[in-house]
Every structure is written in structure tokens, then in C-alpha cells.
Design a protein around this motif. Sequence first.
Motif, PDB file in Angstrom:
ATOM      1  N   THR A 211       3.182  -2.835  -6.748  1.00 30.78           N
ATOM      2  CA  THR A 211       3.155  -4.179  -6.171  1.00 30.78           C
ATOM      3  C   THR A 211       4.518  -4.533  -5.601  1.00 30.78           C
ATOM      4  O   THR A 211       5.553  -3.991  -6.011  1.00 30.78           O
ATOM      5  CB  THR A 211       2.761  -5.232  -7.218  1.00 30.78           C
ATOM      6  OG1 THR A 211       3.728  -5.243  -8.283  1.00 30.78           O
ATOM      7  CG2 THR A 211       1.384  -4.938  -7.795  1.00 30.78           C
ATOM      8  N   SER A 212       4.491  -5.475  -4.658  1.00 30.24           N
ATOM      9  CA  SER A 212       5.720  -5.968  -4.041  1.00 30.24           C
ATOM     10  C   SER A 212       5.687  -7.488  -4.011  1.00 30.24           C
ATOM     11  O   SER A 212       4.688  -8.078  -3.585  1.00 30.24           O
ATOM     12  CB  SER A 212       5.864  -5.423  -2.611  1.00 30.24           C
ATOM     13  OG  SER A 212       6.975  -6.006  -1.959  1.00 30.24           O
ATOM     14  N   ASP A 213       6.761  -8.118  -4.470  1.00 25.61           N
ATOM     15  CA  ASP A 213       6.855  -9.576  -4.406  1.00 25.61           C
ATOM     16  C   ASP A 213       7.818 -10.029  -3.313  1.00 25.61           C
ATOM     17  O   ASP A 213       8.211 -11.204  -3.267  1.00 25.61           O
ATOM     18  CB  ASP A 213       7.254 -10.164  -5.762  1.00 25.61           C
ATOM     19  CG  ASP A 213       8.552  -9.603  -6.309  1.00 25.61           C
ATOM     20  OD1 ASP A 213       9.275  -8.922  -5.549  1.00 25.61           O
ATOM     21  OD2 ASP A 213       8.844  -9.837  -7.493  1.00 25.61           O
ATOM     22  N   ASP A 214       8.205  -9.091  -2.419  1.00 27.38           N
ATOM     23  CA  ASP A 214       9.068  -9.448  -1.295  1.00 27.38           C
ATOM     24  C   ASP A 214       8.514  -8.879   0.018  1.00 27.38           C
ATOM     25  O   ASP A 214       9.250  -8.407   0.873  1.00 27.38           O
ATOM     26  CB  ASP A 214      10.508  -8.991  -1.529  1.00 27.38           C
ATOM     27  CG  ASP A 214      10.627  -7.500  -1.817  1.00 27.38           C
ATOM     28  OD1 ASP A 214       9.614  -6.775  -1.659  1.00 27.38           O
ATOM     29  OD2 ASP A 214      11.721  -7.053  -2.197  1.00 27.38           O
ATOM     30  N   ASP A 215       7.176  -8.934   0.144  1.00 33.74           N
ATOM     31  CA  ASP A 215       6.496  -8.554   1.387  1.00 33.74           C
ATOM     32  C   ASP A 215       6.671  -7.094   1.766  1.00 33.74           C
ATOM     33  O   ASP A 215       6.686  -6.739   2.949  1.00 33.74           O
ATOM     34  CB  ASP A 215       6.951  -9.449   2.541  1.00 33.74           C
ATOM     35  CG  ASP A 215       6.231 -10.792   2.566  1.00 33.74           C
ATOM     36  OD1 ASP A 215       5.095 -10.848   2.060  1.00 33.74           O
ATOM     37  OD2 ASP A 215       6.795 -11.761   3.093  1.00 33.74           O
ATOM     38  N   GLY A 216       6.815  -6.214   0.765  1.00 29.25           N
ATOM     39  CA  GLY A 216       6.865  -4.792   1.040  1.00 29.25           C
ATOM     40  C   GLY A 216       8.248  -4.221   1.242  1.00 29.25           C
ATOM     41  O   GLY A 216       8.395  -3.050   1.586  1.00 29.25           O
ATOM     42  N   GLU A 217       9.284  -5.044   1.017  1.00 28.29           N
ATOM     43  CA  GLU A 217      10.655  -4.541   1.127  1.00 28.29           C
ATOM     44  C   GLU A 217      10.988  -3.627  -0.048  1.00 28.29           C
ATOM     45  O   GLU A 217      11.636  -2.582   0.126  1.00 28.29           O
ATOM     46  CB  GLU A 217      11.646  -5.709   1.196  1.00 28.29           C
ATOM     47  CG  GLU A 217      11.434  -6.632   2.380  1.00 28.29           C
ATOM     48  CD  GLU A 217      11.691  -5.961   3.706  1.00 28.29           C
ATOM     49  OE1 GLU A 217      12.518  -5.037   3.754  1.00 28.29           O
ATOM     50  OE2 GLU A 217      11.064  -6.366   4.706  1.00 28.29           O
ATOM     51  N   THR A 218      10.565  -4.014  -1.249  1.00 27.31           N
ATOM     52  CA  THR A 218      10.738  -3.189  -2.452  1.00 27.31           C
ATOM     53  C   THR A 218       9.430  -3.174  -3.222  1.00 27.31           C
ATOM     54  O   THR A 218       8.593  -4.071  -3.066  1.00 27.31           O
ATOM     55  CB  THR A 218      11.860  -3.738  -3.362  1.00 27.31           C
ATOM     56  OG1 THR A 218      11.519  -5.061  -3.800  1.00 27.31           O
ATOM     57  CG2 THR A 218      13.192  -3.763  -2.615  1.00 27.31           C
ATOM     58  N   TRP A 219       9.284  -2.151  -4.077  1.00 27.51           N
ATOM     59  CA  TRP A 219       8.023  -1.967  -4.795  1.00 27.51           C
ATOM     60  C   TRP A 219       8.274  -1.719  -6.278  1.00 27.51           C
ATOM     61  O   TRP A 219       9.315  -1.183  -6.660  1.00 27.51           O
ATOM     62  CB  TRP A 219       7.232  -0.803  -4.196  1.00 27.51           C
ATOM     63  CG  TRP A 219       6.802  -1.062  -2.790  1.00 27.51           C
ATOM     64  CD1 TRP A 219       7.509  -0.807  -1.647  1.00 27.51           C
ATOM     65  CD2 TRP A 219       5.578  -1.688  -2.368  1.00 27.51           C
ATOM     66  NE1 TRP A 219       6.803  -1.212  -0.536  1.00 27.51           N
ATOM     67  CE2 TRP A 219       5.609  -1.755  -0.947  1.00 27.51           C
ATOM     68  CE3 TRP A 219       4.462  -2.176  -3.048  1.00 27.51           C
ATOM     69  CZ2 TRP A 219       4.560  -2.295  -0.204  1.00 27.51           C
ATOM     70  CZ3 TRP A 219       3.420  -2.716  -2.302  1.00 27.51           C
ATOM     71  CH2 TRP A 219       3.468  -2.777  -0.910  1.00 27.51           C
TER      72      TRP A 219
END
Length: 375
Positions: A211-219
Motif C-alpha cells: 500500500t501507498s499513503d502518498d499516491d504511489g511515491e513510496t510503498w
Amino acid sequence: MPRRYKTITIAASKQAGKCSGFFPIALHNDAQIQANVFPTGRNIYVTEEDGVTPVPACLLPNKHVCGANGGWTWFTQPVAIYDPVGNKTLTGWVNQQGARHVSVFDHATGTQQDILLSTTDLEGDDHNNPSICIRSDGRYLVAYCEHNNGDTVKFRVSTNPHDGSAWGSEYSIEPTTQGVLSYSQLWRLSGEDKIYLFGRHDGADKWYYVTSDDDGETWSAQVDFIDHGTFQCYPRFWTNGVDKFLIVCTKKENNVNSFIANDSAGVALDLTGNRPIYALQYSGGGWKQMDGTALALPLVHTAYGASSIIAADVGSDSRWVGDITQDAEGVVHALYYVYPGHDERNHDLYHATYDADTGTWSSVKVMDEGGPIVS
């Protein structure tokens, strides 16, 4: 209202096809039908002798071709999305040479752009189509990987919100330690402000998600999601986009390579095993059976109770997964296929409905669909 009649002639070559008794007819280019159905929203009726079947006008859409050389697989979702803010539809595919594309259709202008996403890791395999989602900032995110090969999932992000005309550079992650990936799936839950990336890994036996909570910048670190042991799992997803997933899935013997049809040779492929059909849900922040009973991760088919078994592993037929959804009243519906007598040369479509009061599923046969399918 007076009845109007129109005769439609079906060519003999079509009648001689293997889908006997079922004739798909393209009606969207018929000027008379367009003039009499679309403006009023009235139904048309298809009659055969004394039978009458209503066909809603909404089922006669205008055809639009996204790409002439492309394919996609049933288990890399979403293949296409609609952006209500930008009034655009994005559709992804992989061509025969292995290049990933996304088309951006602007409903306001009626124009379309074909964007070449990637020519890396070229493999002309329809399993490798990109999945698509809309980030919280309105920009589009796509993900893609290889089929049973490689350790990386690759991404690209559109440069501007609600605009697919320009894209940033490709970047990648290694979402699991096992690698050997397939079927990258992107889904966003706005209620959690998270993007989920689901996929298959470790050969062909297990599923993971990050999952990513920064729109796919980190996972996040990998979550071991589904492990059906020596059986492969093929899930289809639905989401309300806020806080819920539904999954319909099956288990397939990983030593049986079916769905490579040899109908022309008249050979019935080995479909050993009956392949049950399961339904699962994610709600309230956890994975559950359909009656709300909590499930531990990784999900294991031996833990599924009656509320999650659409069709049991019994009888003389094989089955294959179709699709799942929830209607406006909250009722869950699923589609699946049945191969009578394990014979892949013929399959039937079934519709199942979940009764939340009794915690049980009921299925009805919708139609004979004819020959083999490839998904």
C-alpha cells in the motif's frame, strides 16, 4: 403505443458457428433503431417465434476502438477507468510486440490520444497490460509488470491532473522478496487515503499486496495476501472506491495447464478437479468472509465457510471465475463459468446472488456460451 417491427437477417455463415442458438448482432449502426430507441429511451424487443426478450436501450452503445493492436488479461485490473472530473476514459493494453499503451478519450471533444507507456521488458503477452487508477491529486497512475517473470513493477504518472497527454518518467519497485511477478492491480480507497497494489508472485501460487499513503511515491512492506497451497488462485476484484473490496476467486491445480484451447482438433483438455468458486470481502479495515467472519492473512481456501462458497468443489463439472459487484441496494452478485463434464469445449455462464440474511448463495444458469474461453 403502436408496435413497430424490423426484420433482421442472420447470415448462414453465422448460423453455422459453434455458438449455436446464440447470435451476437451489432445493432449500434442501425439508423432505424438509433432513431426510434435512443431519443426516447424505450426498450426494443427481440422476438423468436412466440418468445419475447426485452433489450434496454442502454445496451446498444456506440462502438469506439481504442487500439487496433492490443490485448489485456482478465486478472490485471482495472483495464479502463472513467475520470468524472476530467470527463475522460483511460484504457490500457499491451500490443503484440509487448509495448504498453494507454488511450485517453476526451468525451467533451470526442478526441483520443494513444500514449506509448513503455517498451522495456518487451514480451508480447496479454497478461502484461497496465492497470490504471486516479491519485488523490487527480493525476493518473499506471502500473505494469511481466508475466511469471521479473522482480519489478513499473509505474508512470501523468504530468498534470485529469490530463493524460503527458507523463513522467518510468520508475519501479520490487514489491516482494520472492519476485516472479504477474498481474499488477492498482486500486485506491479514498476512505483510507491509500492506493493498493495487488499482484501474484513467487511463481504462480501466491498473491501479495503493498500500500501507498502518498499516491504511489513510496510503498509499504509486502503483505502476504493469498496462499492456496498447491493451488493457483485467480481473483477478480470490485471496490466501492472508499472502504470496501469484494473478491471472487477460484483455485486451480497448478499442474494442469488448461485454457489453451485446441477446439479445432476436437481435443477436450484435462480439467481435472472441480474448481470451487469463492467470494471474500475487505470491510472495516479487515479481510472477512461474506458473513463478516474475520479471516487471517494469508487467506487460505480451507478457512472459507459457507457464506464464502458460491459453488463447492463437488460434482462432475469444472468452473472458472467471472466477476463480482455490489448493486445500489447493497446486494452482492457474482458471475462464473461452468464446464459440464470437465469439457473445456463448452461452457455455461452462471449468475450468483448473496443473501445476507441467510448467509448463503443462490445460482442460476444464464446461458450456454459455446466453446472455450481464454482469460
